[in-house]
Scaffold this active site. Sequence first.
Site, PDB file in Angstrom:
ATOM      1  N   GLU A 175     -27.127  37.769  23.075  1.00  0.00           N
ATOM      2  CA  GLU A 175     -26.376  39.012  23.282  1.00  0.00           C
ATOM      3  C   GLU A 175     -25.439  38.737  24.441  1.00  0.00           C
ATOM      4  O   GLU A 175     -25.877  38.633  25.589  1.00  0.00           O
ATOM      5  CB  GLU A 175     -27.344  40.165  23.583  1.00  0.00           C
ATOM      6  CG  GLU A 175     -26.695  41.533  23.463  1.00  0.00           C
ATOM      7  CD  GLU A 175     -26.143  42.029  24.788  1.00  0.00           C
ATOM      8  OE1 GLU A 175     -24.912  41.902  24.984  1.00  0.00           O
ATOM      9  OE2 GLU A 175     -26.912  42.534  25.612  1.00  0.00           O
ATOM     10  N   CYS A 178     -22.159  45.083  29.324  1.00  0.00           N
ATOM     11  CA  CYS A 178     -21.499  44.460  28.169  1.00  0.00           C
ATOM     12  C   CYS A 178     -21.019  45.512  27.176  1.00  0.00           C
ATOM     13  O   CYS A 178     -20.027  45.294  26.471  1.00  0.00           O
ATOM     14  CB  CYS A 178     -22.446  43.473  27.498  1.00  0.00           C
ATOM     15  SG  CYS A 178     -24.058  44.167  27.068  1.00  0.00           S
TER      16      CYS A 178
END
Length: 455
Positions: free
Chosen positions: A228, A262
């Site tokens: 990720e 993010c």
Amino acid sequence: MAIATINPATGETLKTFEPLNDTEIAAKLDLAGKTFAQYRKTSFSERSQWLQTAANILEQEKADFAEIMTLEMGKPFKAAISEVEKCALVCRYYAEHAPGFLADASVKTDASHSFVRYQPLGAILAVMPWNFPFWQVFRFAAPALMAGNVGLLKHASNVPQCALAIEDIIQRAGFPKGGFQTLLIGAAKVADLMADERIKAATLTGSEPAGASLAAAAGKQIKKTVLELGGSDPFIVLASADLEAAVVTATTARMLNNGQSCIAAKRFIVEEAIADQFEKLLLNKFLALKIGDPMQPDTDLGPLATPDILQDLDQQVQSAVNSGGKVLTGGHSLTDRPGNFYPPTIITDIPQDSAIAQEEFFGPVALLFRVPDIDAAIKLANATPFGLGASAWTTNNQERDRLVEEIEAGAVFINSMVKSDPRLPFGGIKRSGYGRELSIQGIHEFVNVKTVWVK
């Protein structure tokens, strides 16, 4: 980077740690292997009870854990409290649902009996980042432990006390001593760990270069990974949107975790018909934010985690200006105080095809783009190497359906902020990584999906 707690609000070094030597690392790997041999035989009810206890500890001591997070990486204390509570939520979610997620699944074939069985793999290495130092770990640990795996945590070097606290929580909850261990080591040791046969798979949340490095090391050993990575999430606002709600959410979505997320909204793509109004409202919201000590309850924006992040962000902003961008507010690091503070910043008029428009800004900087219509909005949203999340605002059903279908991302949130939820899979496409965390998909990433055929 030294393994140390350095208060990003003051620059003061609070505590330093010696990294593990090779002998100490080997001992932890041995313990993980021996523990797994027995732990895999434990029942779901035992694992569930331990995980529920971990949730209880998190909830009962949340203020203590939140303070550690704030002191190590600068997250506002009120946000740190919420993060600990979310960790308890994911523990309870998997404690309740993992037995069903991993139950044998019968499949009708020409066999007398055929089914799919889910079995643990062994020791899983988790390379985790500093920005959500508890949540990122627990969203891996909860499903991994419930599946019967054991965990080894290589946390970011600037959050060592968080890493040790998480190991302590899991041990106090009742899990075996080697069920989850923290490795205080530098990034240079990760490739050696991936080459060790006792490590069966790995997961990483972090930067694109870090993900590429781990994936390369794992690839040489033919080991499973989940990545990720970064994101340059679009926040699309069309003319039909509820503008007031969009602006309020836009501010929250950009300032989340001091802008260091993010899945934070980073590129604000606004239809021309409402662009002037949106810009004015967003500017007013940014100007009203209070910057200061992250331990204070009325602070909206704390410091960036490290001086390097502050310097990189400032250089990006200057590059955006040099490319033609116009700064509406902010635009320079704050030098009137100690710590790694950067003000809320809005930049407009950046050429859409410029290199800087493709980059991820990891801090409280919003890039504002104007587009003539939904076609241009979708094209610009997809004009990035990343594909993590996207938020889009419209009250038109046809527009909604197009946005859901055509945006290239692992998640699309309509009229809401992108967020992770234990009930929904989380992850990205393109250079934002691969694999999924959370939900049923997350627990299936690190198990052997075994086909059984009986006649």
